[in-house]
Design a protein around this motif. Structure first.
Motif, PDB file in Angstrom:
ATOM      1  N   GLN A  19       0.814  -1.203   0.000  1.00 30.67           N
ATOM      2  CA  GLN A  19       0.000   0.000   0.000  1.00 30.67           C
ATOM      3  C   GLN A  19       0.856   1.266   0.000  1.00 30.67           C
ATOM      4  O   GLN A  19       0.583   2.218  -0.744  1.00 30.67           O
ATOM      5  CB  GLN A  19      -0.953   0.001   1.200  1.00 30.67           C
ATOM      6  N   VAL A  20       1.896   1.285   0.837  1.00 31.42           N
ATOM      7  CA  VAL A  20       2.724   2.484   0.965  1.00 31.42           C
ATOM      8  C   VAL A  20       3.700   2.612  -0.208  1.00 31.42           C
ATOM      9  O   VAL A  20       3.815   3.676  -0.832  1.00 31.42           O
ATOM     10  CB  VAL A  20       3.492   2.471   2.297  1.00 31.42           C
ATOM     11  N   ASN A  21       4.409   1.538  -0.527  1.00 30.37           N
ATOM     12  CA  ASN A  21       5.500   1.618  -1.496  1.00 30.37           C
ATOM     13  C   ASN A  21       5.037   1.561  -2.939  1.00 30.37           C
ATOM     14  O   ASN A  21       5.765   2.022  -3.832  1.00 30.37           O
ATOM     15  CB  ASN A  21       6.509   0.485  -1.255  1.00 30.37           C
ATOM     16  N   VAL A  22       3.877   0.977  -3.183  1.00 30.38           N
ATOM     17  CA  VAL A  22       3.424   0.797  -4.568  1.00 30.38           C
ATOM     18  C   VAL A  22       2.114   1.539  -4.835  1.00 30.38           C
ATOM     19  O   VAL A  22       2.047   2.396  -5.720  1.00 30.38           O
ATOM     20  CB  VAL A  22       3.264  -0.705  -4.908  1.00 30.38           C
ATOM     21  N   MET A  23       1.076   1.233  -4.075  1.00 29.91           N
ATOM     22  CA  MET A  23      -0.249   1.751  -4.421  1.00 29.91           C
ATOM     23  C   MET A  23      -0.366   3.263  -4.260  1.00 29.91           C
ATOM     24  O   MET A  23      -1.134   3.906  -4.996  1.00 29.91           O
ATOM     25  CB  MET A  23      -1.317   1.045  -3.596  1.00 29.91           C
ATOM     26  N   ALA A  24       0.373   3.856  -3.329  1.00 29.41           N
ATOM     27  CA  ALA A  24       0.341   5.322  -3.239  1.00 29.41           C
ATOM     28  C   ALA A  24       0.793   5.940  -4.549  1.00 29.41           C
ATOM     29  O   ALA A  24       0.164   6.877  -5.070  1.00 29.41           O
ATOM     30  CB  ALA A  24       1.212   5.805  -2.081  1.00 29.41           C
ATOM     31  N   GLY A  25       1.860   5.410  -5.131  1.00 29.29           N
ATOM     32  CA  GLY A  25       2.331   5.908  -6.418  1.00 29.29           C
ATOM     33  C   GLY A  25       1.362   5.620  -7.545  1.00 29.29           C
ATOM     34  O   GLY A  25       1.153   6.453  -8.439  1.00 29.29           O
ATOM     35  N   VAL A  26       0.757   4.439  -7.532  1.00 27.41           N
ATOM     36  CA  VAL A  26      -0.252   4.097  -8.541  1.00 27.41           C
ATOM     37  C   VAL A  26      -1.393   5.109  -8.519  1.00 27.41           C
ATOM     38  O   VAL A  26      -1.820   5.628  -9.563  1.00 27.41           O
ATOM     39  CB  VAL A  26      -0.804   2.678  -8.278  1.00 27.41           C
ATOM     40  N   ARG A  27      -1.893   5.395  -7.334  1.00 28.40           N
ATOM     41  CA  ARG A  27      -3.051   6.293  -7.214  1.00 28.40           C
ATOM     42  C   ARG A  27      -2.720   7.708  -7.654  1.00 28.40           C
ATOM     43  O   ARG A  27      -3.526   8.370  -8.331  1.00 28.40           O
ATOM     44  CB  ARG A  27      -3.558   6.266  -5.776  1.00 28.40           C
ATOM     45  N   LEU A  28      -1.543   8.181  -7.287  1.00 28.71           N
ATOM     46  CA  LEU A  28      -1.158   9.538  -7.702  1.00 28.71           C
ATOM     47  C   LEU A  28      -0.923   9.600  -9.204  1.00 28.71           C
ATOM     48  O   LEU A  28      -1.328  10.566  -9.867  1.00 28.71           O
ATOM     49  CB  LEU A  28       0.083   9.984  -6.943  1.00 28.71           C
ATOM     50  N   ALA A  29      -0.287   8.580  -9.749  1.00 30.35           N
ATOM     51  CA  ALA A  29      -0.029   8.574 -11.196  1.00 30.35           C
ATOM     52  C   ALA A  29      -1.333   8.541 -11.982  1.00 30.35           C
ATOM     53  O   ALA A  29      -1.477   9.214 -13.012  1.00 30.35           O
ATOM     54  CB  ALA A  29       0.840   7.370 -11.560  1.00 30.35           C
TER      55      ALA A  29
END
Length: 258
Positions: A106-116
């Motif tokens: 959630q922190v290392n991957v999905m945060a970036g996915v959601r912002l992108a």
């Protein structure tokens, strides 16, 4: 080379200290208006005060979809996004439960996915943008002591490459930057038990690199500023032909030539 980011807004996640703050400071020094992000108002305000004019803060936890939505609502149109937020936790694979895996994902991957997903189309509408993921040499050199972390960083590198292809021809670049061992607050905490009256933190860091990253050519941890320098360049107009790249600031730890 004169990197001038005047008129650009740069959002750096997880930027109240360590590599994230060094990146925020580097972008700010190049003229960008910088948005600092962290989980607590106290740390965010302190980081903004250190930067001064052209800096503002958003105290929002990005470990959830709700947190990411709140940040996107508060900062709808940055020109540069550095997805730096990340956690790591040394833990043997057989002791790593689903909760640890999910937290890292959630922190290392999905945060970036959601912002992108939110920001890249808006950058494309302006025909200019920079989206940068902070990966790690652990993406290629998976550490046996925290496989869960390495897997999350491999995902970040793959995500950056795929998104770069998706944004082809738009004027928006997407890259990942891969630090190796770096003297940050997180690493200092990890090494604190190795510091003695006879051995400084710097010496403990050098010993760690030589013992646990023996392929290092640099033979020492990088500084946060050395990592930030790469990010500032990739965020610049001068880096317009660099996209889909995994740019290593790992001191040569990863032992291959591409």
């Amino acid at each position: 080379m004169n990197i001038d980011l005047s008129g650009k807004v740069a959002l750096v996640t997880g930027s109240t200290e360590g590599i994230g703050f060094a990146i925020a400071r580097g972008l700010h020094a190049a003229g960008a208006a910088v948005v600092v992000n962290g989980r607590t108002r106290q740390k965010v305000d302190a980081a903004v005060a250190r930067l001064g004019d052209r800096a503002r803060g958003q105290a929002i936890d990005l470990a959830t979809s709700e947190g990411c939505a709140a940040l996107i609502g508060a900062e709808p149109a940055p020109d540069i996004v550095v997805s730096n937020l990340g956690i790591f936790q040394p833990l043997d694979f057989f002791e790593t439960d689903d909760a640890v895996w999910d937290r890292h994902w959630q922190v290392n991957v999905m945060a970036g996915v959601r912002l992108a997903r939110a920001y890249l189309p808006r950058m494309a509408d302006k025909a200019w943008g920079r989206f940068i993921f902070l990966g790690s040499e652990s993406a290629f050199n998976i550490p046996a002591e925290m496989i869960h972390y390495g897997v999350s960083k491999t995902a970040d590198v793959a995500l950056a490459r795929g998104l770069a292809k998706r944004m082809a021809g738009t004027g928006v670049t997407v890259n990942s930057v891969l630090p190796g061992p770096t003297f940050s607050e997180g690493v200092a905490e990890m090494l604190k038990d190795r510091v003695t009256a006879e051995r400084s933190l710097e010496e403990a860091g050098i010993d760690f690199v030589k013992t646990h990253r023996p392929t290092s050519i640099l033979q020492r941890p990088a500084t946060v500023e050395e990592v930030a320098n790469m990010v500032v360049y990739v965020a610049s107009k001068q880096a317009s032909a660099t996209t889909g790249a995994a740019l290593r600031v790992d001191g040569g730890v990863v032992d291959f030539i591409v």
